[in-house]
Design an enzyme around this catalytic site. Structure first.
Site, PDB file in Angstrom:
ATOM      1  N   LYS A 186      -4.850   1.248 -13.520  1.00 19.87           N
ATOM      2  CA  LYS A 186      -4.631  -0.294 -13.655  1.00 19.87           C
ATOM      3  C   LYS A 186      -5.460  -1.347 -12.797  1.00 19.87           C
ATOM      4  O   LYS A 186      -6.180  -2.197 -13.157  1.00 19.87           O
ATOM      5  CB  LYS A 186      -3.176  -0.997 -13.529  1.00 19.87           C
ATOM      6  CG  LYS A 186      -2.848  -2.335 -13.655  1.00 19.87           C
ATOM      7  CD  LYS A 186      -1.158  -2.518 -13.815  1.00 19.87           C
ATOM      8  CE  LYS A 186      -0.667  -2.346 -12.356  1.00 19.87           C
ATOM      9  NZ  LYS A 186      -1.105  -3.535 -11.358  1.00 19.87           N
TER      10      LYS A 186
ATOM     11  N   PHE B 198       0.766  -1.271   0.033  1.00 20.27           N
ATOM     12  CA  PHE B 198      -0.097   0.068   0.147  1.00 20.27           C
ATOM     13  C   PHE B 198       0.854   1.254  -0.045  1.00 20.27           C
ATOM     14  O   PHE B 198       0.506   2.063   0.639  1.00 20.27           O
ATOM     15  CB  PHE B 198      -0.880   0.043   1.042  1.00 20.27           C
ATOM     16  CG  PHE B 198      -1.955  -1.208   1.250  1.00 20.27           C
ATOM     17  CD1 PHE B 198      -3.190  -1.065   0.533  1.00 20.27           C
ATOM     18  CD2 PHE B 198      -1.673  -2.165   1.962  1.00 20.27           C
ATOM     19  CE1 PHE B 198      -3.934  -2.328   0.469  1.00 20.27           C
ATOM     20  CE2 PHE B 198      -2.355  -3.240   2.018  1.00 20.27           C
ATOM     21  CZ  PHE B 198      -3.558  -3.286   1.234  1.00 20.27           C
ATOM     22  N   LEU B 199       1.878   1.193  -0.779  1.00 23.46           N
ATOM     23  CA  LEU B 199       2.801   2.256  -0.832  1.00 23.46           C
ATOM     24  C   LEU B 199       2.356   3.530  -1.880  1.00 23.46           C
ATOM     25  O   LEU B 199       1.815   3.147  -2.862  1.00 23.46           O
ATOM     26  CB  LEU B 199       4.307   1.762  -1.361  1.00 23.46           C
ATOM     27  CG  LEU B 199       4.911   0.858  -0.651  1.00 23.46           C
ATOM     28  CD1 LEU B 199       6.041   0.325  -1.600  1.00 23.46           C
ATOM     29  CD2 LEU B 199       5.119   0.911   0.761  1.00 23.46           C
ATOM     30  N   ARG B 200       2.490   4.567  -1.324  1.00 19.09           N
ATOM     31  CA  ARG B 200       2.345   5.767  -2.041  1.00 19.09           C
ATOM     32  C   ARG B 200       3.694   6.407  -2.761  1.00 19.09           C
ATOM     33  O   ARG B 200       4.568   6.467  -1.788  1.00 19.09           O
ATOM     34  CB  ARG B 200       1.649   6.945  -1.321  1.00 19.09           C
ATOM     35  CG  ARG B 200       0.325   6.432  -0.803  1.00 19.09           C
ATOM     36  CD  ARG B 200       0.004   7.809   0.175  1.00 19.09           C
ATOM     37  NE  ARG B 200       0.714   7.451   1.306  1.00 19.09           N
ATOM     38  CZ  ARG B 200       0.733   8.715   2.366  1.00 19.09           C
ATOM     39  NH1 ARG B 200      -0.166   9.507   2.254  1.00 19.09           N
ATOM     40  NH2 ARG B 200       1.550   8.527   3.398  1.00 19.09           N
ATOM     41  N   GLU B 201       3.875   6.508  -3.950  1.00 14.64           N
ATOM     42  CA  GLU B 201       4.966   7.097  -4.547  1.00 14.64           C
ATOM     43  C   GLU B 201       5.358   8.455  -4.057  1.00 14.64           C
ATOM     44  O   GLU B 201       4.352   9.331  -3.939  1.00 14.64           O
ATOM     45  CB  GLU B 201       5.007   7.002  -6.070  1.00 14.64           C
ATOM     46  CG  GLU B 201       4.850   5.601  -6.380  1.00 14.64           C
ATOM     47  CD  GLU B 201       4.825   5.679  -8.094  1.00 14.64           C
ATOM     48  OE1 GLU B 201       5.554   6.593  -8.668  1.00 14.64           O
ATOM     49  OE2 GLU B 201       4.141   4.831  -8.905  1.00 14.64           O
TER      50      GLU B 201
ATOM     51  N   LYS C 155       1.879  12.682 -10.160  1.00 14.76           N
ATOM     52  CA  LYS C 155       1.991  13.534  -9.032  1.00 14.76           C
ATOM     53  C   LYS C 155       3.312  13.834  -8.744  1.00 14.76           C
ATOM     54  O   LYS C 155       4.281  13.503  -9.268  1.00 14.76           O
ATOM     55  CB  LYS C 155       1.623  12.585  -7.879  1.00 14.76           C
ATOM     56  CG  LYS C 155       2.472  11.312  -7.604  1.00 14.76           C
ATOM     57  CD  LYS C 155       1.972  10.221  -6.574  1.00 14.76           C
ATOM     58  CE  LYS C 155       1.911  11.102  -5.141  1.00 14.76           C
ATOM     59  NZ  LYS C 155       1.586   9.985  -4.155  1.00 14.76           N
TER      60      LYS C 155
ATOM     61  N   CYS D 187      -1.002   2.537 -10.327  1.00 11.42           N
ATOM     62  CA  CYS D 187      -1.955   1.740  -9.400  1.00 11.42           C
ATOM     63  C   CYS D 187      -3.184   1.968  -9.909  1.00 11.42           C
ATOM     64  O   CYS D 187      -3.946   1.089 -10.284  1.00 11.42           O
ATOM     65  CB  CYS D 187      -1.732   2.143  -7.836  1.00 11.42           C
ATOM     66  SG  CYS D 187      -0.233   1.381  -7.389  1.00 11.42           S
TER      67      CYS D 187
ATOM     68  N   LYS E  29      -6.697  -5.501  -1.667  1.00  4.05           N
ATOM     69  CA  LYS E  29      -5.797  -4.515  -2.325  1.00  4.05           C
ATOM     70  C   LYS E  29      -6.428  -3.735  -3.456  1.00  4.05           C
ATOM     71  O   LYS E  29      -6.467  -2.683  -3.716  1.00  4.05           O
ATOM     72  CB  LYS E  29      -4.520  -5.052  -3.099  1.00  4.05           C
ATOM     73  CG  LYS E  29      -3.627  -4.377  -4.058  1.00  4.05           C
ATOM     74  CD  LYS E  29      -2.996  -3.192  -3.461  1.00  4.05           C
ATOM     75  CE  LYS E  29      -2.119  -2.367  -4.409  1.00  4.05           C
ATOM     76  NZ  LYS E  29      -1.329  -1.242  -3.771  1.00  4.05           N
TER      77      LYS E  29
END
Length: 444
Positions: A264, A153-156, A321, A261, A205
């Site tokens: 897709k 659950f990573l945020r870039e 972002k 994410c 997810k």
């Protein structure tokens, strides 16, 4: 301490492996691309993520992190194997599991004792069982193993922080033994553990990302209504976001979501629903709204200028972002080709993502890492990414540099009254249009 092999050195694999090494495990990040491994050994990081390069170097020096292209050997040496290969979207919108199957085959061929096989990649429901079947086939049942779904659950841009301070770890295991092993690896992160089945973990997810995407498309639909009735979507977001049942996150109206994410995963979830004969109308609407936001922004520009032919447009932001060089499904990838197709001359700015953008867009526009050079002599300026140096623009200088003070803001960065006082024609998302006293059409 566990001996961990992470198969795949993309965004998820590299961040995950590095953080596991930093928490006290012996980690090898593996990839079949020898050139990529050679660069990692030299300290060259293939992705941009704040803090990652320093954390990699720290753990390489400590000896807890290394890189290898010898997949077979690392599978044999590991106790826990994380699958972190890509699952790109096919032309039909489904997740492509080619790399996952290849890795599962390699694991089966090199299984030499009990191991826990963990899927970190975002995969459709049923993939864990598929991996289990492939490994069983190629290992011929000689050794026991367990399969676990442990979605990321990573945020870039904040991936290190998200891992070290994760809100939850979802663990869908085929045995209690495997669950305990993976839960132990997550213990240093003092996180909430969700104990689930393989299938439940896989759907969590997609459900999480689809829900966040739904909030974005919802507020963008509200923004489009606000424009028609003279309301201000930023105040609407504030008003509903203060409700604890709703919350204020992902309620910023704009040009829509992008990245690796949400586009897709919403498409993949739609296919999962279709495969089990469920008509997921809500997700269809989420996707339609998101695609339409980019068209809406370009239409505002076209109406304001009358015609795009021969006009110089400065586009601020190529990454989807800030604080990442990722341009996957970025608004710029759709908008820039459309502008050039209509005869516009496009100058694009981004502090980090130009190299990646060129691979996708090519040379349909000129690129610059100097934001004011990009804006100079523009007939209009479009904001697509809310980089810090975009948010802190010297607007008085911007007005002097432009041929005419027209700004189309897909991120709602500036105060309406300030833009009015400065004499801009300022068209944002879900807020009243501001028109300069002269030169620009008032058709909006």
């Amino acid at each position: 301490m566990k001996k961990i092999a992470v198969l795949g050195t993309g965004y998820v694999g590299l961040v995950t492996g590095t953080c596991f090494a930093d928490s006290g495990n012996q980690v090898t990040c593996c990839d079949i691309n020898q050139l990529k491994i050679n660069e990692l050994i030299k300290g060259i990081i293939p992705i941009y993520e704040p803090g990652l390069e320093e954390l990699v170097q720290k753990n390489v020096r400590k000896g807890t992190l290394k890189f290898s292209a010898n997949i077979s050997q690392e599978i044999q040496d590991a106790e826990v194997i994380f699958i972190a290969v890509g699952t790109p979207m096919t032309s039909s919108g489904k997740a492509d599991l080619t790399y996952v199957k290849q890795v599962a085959q390699s694991i089966g061929e090199n299984l030499n004792g009990y191991k826990v096989i963990v899927t970190k990649s975002t995969v459709p429901v049923g993939t864990g069982r598929l991996i289990e079947s492939v490994i069983s086939e190629y290992s011929t049942g000689k050794h026991p193993f367990d399969v676990v779904s442990n979605p990321e659950f990573l945020r870039e841009g904040t991936a290190i922080k998200d891992t070290m301070n994760m809100e939850r770890a979802v663990i869908g295991a085929t045995s209690e033994k495997a669950f305990q092993i993976i839960a132990e690896i997550h213990q240093p992160f003092t996180t909430n553990i969700v104990n689930a089945s393989l299938e439940t973990a896989e759907i969590i997810k997609y459900a999480a990302n689809a829900f966040l995407a739904t909030k974005i498309s919802f507020i963008n639909d509200i923004a489009n209504i606000c424009e028609r009735v003279g309301a201000d979507v930023t105040k609407v977001s504030q008003g509903i976001g203060l409700d604890s049942r709703i919350g204020n996150k992902f309620l910023q109206a704009g040009v829509g979501f992008g990245g690796s994410c949400f586009p897709k995963d919403t498409a993949a979830l739609l296919h999962i629903a279709e495969d089990c004969q469920y008509d997921f109308k809500l997700i269809k609407a989420v996707i339609d709204t998101n695609e339409g936001q980019r068209v809406q922004l370009v239409n505002k520009l076209s109406h304001a200028l009358g015609s795009l032919k021969g006009k110089t447009i400065s586009v601020l932001g190529l990454a989807f972002k800030p604080d990442t060089d990722d341009v996957r499904s970025s608004p710029a990838l759709d908008i820039i080709p459309y502008l050039t197709m209509q005869g516009a001359i496009v100058k694009a700015y981004d502090p980090i993502a130009i190299v990646e953008a060129k691979k996708q867009i090519g040379y349909e526009c000129t690129y610059s890492e100097d934001i004011y050079e990009t804006i100079h002599h523009s007939d209009a300026c479009m904001i697509l990414t809310d980089w810090q140096d975009v948010k802190t623009l010297d607007l008085s200088l911007v007005k002097k540099l432009m041929n005419q003070p027209l700004m189309v803001d897909g991120r709602n960065l500036f105060d309406l009254e300030v833009m009015k006082e400065l004499g801009f024609t300022y068209l944002s998302v879900g807020r009243p249009a501001i028109h300069a006293e002269s030169s620009i059409s008032r058709t909006l």
